[in-house]
Scaffold this motif. Structure first.
Motif, short mmCIF file in Angstrom:
data_model
loop_
_atom_site.label_atom_id
_atom_site.label_comp_id
_atom_site.label_asym_id
_atom_site.label_seq_id
_atom_site.Cartn_x
_atom_site.Cartn_y
_atom_site.Cartn_z
N GLY A 180 54.84 38.52 49.03
CA GLY A 180 53.66 38.04 48.33
C GLY A 180 52.53 39.05 48.35
O GLY A 180 51.85 39.26 47.34
N GLU A 181 52.32 39.67 49.50
CA GLU A 181 51.26 40.69 49.60
C GLU A 181 51.56 41.89 48.72
O GLU A 181 50.68 42.40 48.02
CB GLU A 181 51.10 41.11 51.06
N ASN A 182 52.82 42.34 48.77
CA ASN A 182 53.21 43.48 47.94
C ASN A 182 53.03 43.17 46.46
O ASN A 182 52.53 43.99 45.69
CB ASN A 182 54.66 43.86 48.21
N ALA A 183 53.49 41.97 46.06
CA ALA A 183 53.41 41.60 44.65
C ALA A 183 51.96 41.53 44.19
O ALA A 183 51.63 41.98 43.08
CB ALA A 183 54.11 40.26 44.43
N ALA A 184 51.07 40.97 45.02
CA ALA A 184 49.66 40.88 44.65
C ALA A 184 49.05 42.27 44.51
O ALA A 184 48.30 42.54 43.56
CB ALA A 184 48.91 40.07 45.71
N PHE A 185 49.36 43.17 45.44
CA PHE A 185 48.82 44.52 45.38
C PHE A 185 49.28 45.22 44.09
O PHE A 185 48.48 45.85 43.39
CB PHE A 185 49.27 45.32 46.61
N LEU A 186 50.57 45.10 43.77
CA LEU A 186 51.10 45.78 42.59
C LEU A 186 50.57 45.17 41.30
O LEU A 186 50.36 45.89 40.31
CB LEU A 186 52.62 45.74 42.62
N ARG A 187 50.33 43.87 41.29
CA ARG A 187 49.72 43.26 40.10
C ARG A 187 48.33 43.82 39.86
O ARG A 187 47.96 44.15 38.73
CB ARG A 187 49.64 41.73 40.26
N CYS A 188 47.57 43.90 40.92
CA CYS A 188 46.20 44.42 40.80
C CYS A 188 46.22 45.89 40.37
O CYS A 188 45.42 46.31 39.51
CB CYS A 188 45.46 44.27 42.12
#
Length: 676
Positions: free
Chosen positions: A539-547
């Protein structure tokens, strides 16, 4: 043929070309198409006029314009639509008619040899080697059935059945959207054992205009007496001597007129509405609707099952089918034990095998024990997967695949069937309420006749609705389930937006683990903890990459260095982070650097400032490489750190060692089981 020959068929031609007319602007003499009725058809004169194009003419002119063909092409199209009789059979070139059983298997063939041949027809029986041959006594022991039997069985019970005196006539009426059949052997050969196939039907027996035709019609009506709801011999007006229904159609008759004549002959009281016997019902206790899957899939009904492409509908469908065949509950839901069917048009046999092997291991059931209980079917790559075909005027005809499914449900006794998915099985207009309603009612009828719960899988549309197409999809079914997937937490939630036989709302939450779906409470504590840790990282990785993707799209660079452009600080304020705090985004950035998912590099050229812009970027989104002068304090990950392992096998969907689930709709299934 002259213009007067074609004029009476203008209604059928126009509907075949344009679909149903604008009902608001049309009347008994004139049909109009378009929002403003600019295309007008005069039924009395058999002519048309297009006001916008300032064009008009007769039937052939209309066909030539709309089909982009010449006169010969227009005649061929009319023939193919069943609006005019087929051209004479070429000498020496026979035509074969297949007689099929209820499941669509060919029992025997009839050869029409053409004029001048004696005999003009031959029956071909099975030769024992998969072929058919005409010879003496070949038909002994062969089951005789009416022509077009599979279509007759699945036809609308309220539709009139036309019994003709030959296969050619039956096929022509069928092309016009009518229910038609004949008996093998011609006039006088309607067998008494055929009668039960017409039980409770309204039947019009078409007389050929000769004594043999009249005798044949009277014989069929007599054999249907007391079996069919009503049966009449139908003499068509204006038939020449020895003429038949094809001659009548050639002389200007239409399918619409034929239905009107038959309705008048049969009368309006042929099919009274059945009412419940309340006196008898008062003596028994009412029973609640039984379910194949607790709460979500009622027996004898069609359930619509939708969800995004990556949610895992296919895997869940196969897992529930496995649970039923194995006599096991699934995700805390009771599943009725017994034979089940899972049919897919998207996965091949090898993929089904892979998935099943892992499901059996996860569920503690041997694959061999499921033989003759779990029926897995792949139709991927087969032509003609549609369950029904649709004409331009809204007529629906069940197709061979529907008949095969119906036969399989009856033979196996399966009470739970998953059909994956609607995009392959439904070829009508998904935005047409009529097409959708007829299609769902076809499945509802099959569910009612077999007592099975039929679960139809489908995708939502791109506008946020839980289904794609007309609102008739959710309205026509009595139960609808939806699978949501929170990709950050990898939690799936199965909800029940429509439940006519139960309570709406959330049904169960679960997650992917080791090629099956599990509720958290069904997993060992250490496994839950491990999954929670991996899911948090995902979840953290996905949020960072989305941003990062959003900032890159906006050409607003960010940096790994603490300062005004510090990525975690900026990302924590963005909606793409979904409320995630800076500290967690710092962890994500370090993790993504370690596994080589992000790097510092050239982003773009700022032409206004005349300089190159450097910053964070995804390693798979490299726009170019240029040298950058850096200080000793710059964060620059070592090459060895970058190559640890690819992002999609550790912290993204499809991760190894019990991470989030792979997206089974898009996965390239590999031998190692990780989609690599």
């Amino acid at each position: 043929m002259n213009a007067d020959t074609f004029a009476p068929m203008m209604r059928d031609v126009a509907i075949a070309l344009f679909g149903l007319p604008n009902q608001r602007l049309s009347n008994a003499e004139t049909l109009r198409w378009g929002n403003h009725g600019s295309l007008k058809v005069d039924l009395a004169d058999g002519v048309w006029h297009d006001k916008e194009a300032n064009e008009g003419g007769g039937v052939l002119d209309l066909v030539m314009r709309e089909r982009g063909c010449d006169k010969a092409g227009a005649l061929a199209w009319l023939e193919g639509e069943g609006l005019i009789a087929p051209r004479e059979q070429a000498p020496g070139k026979p035509i074969f008619y297949d007689y099929r059983d209820e499941a669509g298997a060919v029992l025997f063939k009839v050869e029409r040899r053409g004029k001048g041949n004696i005999p003009p027809f031959l029956q071909h029986g099975p030769d024992g080697n998969g072929g058919f041959v005409a010879r003496k006594d070949i038909m002994q022991g062969v089951r005789l059935v009416p022509y077009r039997l599979p279509e007759l069985i699945v036809a609308d019970p309220a539709a009139i059945v036309f019994i003709c005196e030959g296969e050619k006539d039956a096929d022509r009426l069928a092309r016009l959207g009518l229910v038609a059949t004949t008996s093998p052997g011609g006039a006088g050969k309607f067998r008494a054992e055929f009668a039960p196939l017409f039980a409770d039907r309204r039947v019009a027996v078409l007389e050929d205009n000769d004594q043999a035709g009249r005798d044949h019609a009277a014989d069929v009506v007599a054999k249907l007496d007391g079996v069919a709801a009503d049966a009449v011999a139908l003499k068509l007006p204006g038939l020449p001597q020895k003429g038949d229904v094809s001659d009548w159609l050639n002389n200007g008759g239409s399918a619409f007129q034929l239905l009107q004549i038959a309705e008048t002959a049969l009368g309006t009281d042929a099919l009274p509405l059945p009412t419940l016997d309340l006196a008898a019902l008062a003596k028994t206790r009412a029973k609640a609707k039984p379910f194949a899957i607790e709460r979500i899939a009622p027996l004898a009904e069609t359930t619509l099952f939708t969800g995004p492409g990556s949610a895992g509908k296919s895997l869940l469908g196969q897992q529930l089918a496995t649970a039923g065949a194995a006599g096991l509950p699934c995700l805390g839901l009771n599943v009725q034990p017994g034979p089940t069917l899972y049919l897919t048009c998207e996965d091949d046999a090898e993929q089904l095998h892979w998935r099943q092997e892992h499901l059996c291991a996860a569920m503690g059931s041997s694959m061999a024990s499921l033989a003759n209980k779990l029926h897995l079917v792949s139709l991927r790559g087969e032509l003609g997967n549609e369950l029904a075909t649709f004409t331009r005027d809204g007529k629906m005809t069940p197709a061979v695949t529907f008949q095969r499914i119906a036969s399989m449900l009856r033979k196996t006794g399966a009470k739970l069937a998953f059909l994956d998915n609607v995009a392959h099985l439904f070829t009508g207009n998904e935005n047409d309420r009529g097409d959708v309603t007829r299609f769902v009612n076809l499945l509802n009828r099959l569910a009612g006749e077999t007592g099975a719960a039929i679960v139809l899988l489908g995708h939502p549309n791109k506008h946020g609705d839980e289904w794609s197409g007309s609102t008739a999809w959710p309205n026509a079914v009595r139960s609808r389930i939806y699978l949501e997937h929170d990709e950050d937490s990898d939690i799936r939630t199965l909800t029940l937006p429509k439940a006519n036989y139960g309570q709406k709302g959330e049904v169960v939450r679960f997650r992917w683990f080791d090629w099956a779906f599990w509720r958290d409470e069904d997993l060992p504590a250490d496994t839950r903890a491990e999954l929670a840790e991996v899911t948090k990282a995902n979840g953290e990785n996905a949020a960072f990459l989305r941003c990062l993707a959003q900032r890159t799209k906006e050409r607003r660079h960010v940096s790994e260095k603490v300062g005004a452009n510090y990525a975690p600080k900026i990302f924590a304020t963005m909606v793409e982070a979904k409320g995630m705090k800076k500290e967690r985004l710092v962890e994500a950035m370090d993790r993504l650097f370690r596994i080589g998912a992000i790097e510092r590099g050239f982003l773009w050229r700022d032409t206004a400032e005349g300089k190159d812009i450097f910053g964070l970027r995804e390693t798979g989104n490299v726009t170019g490489n240029r040298p950058e002068t850096t200080s000793a304090n710059d964060r620059k990950p070592a090459e060895s750190d970058r190559k640890t392992h690819p992002i999609d096998t550790t912290y993204q969907s499809g991760a190894a060692s019990q991470s989030a689930a792979p997206e089974d709709d898009d996965l390239d299934w590999g031998d190692n089981g990780e989609g690599e």
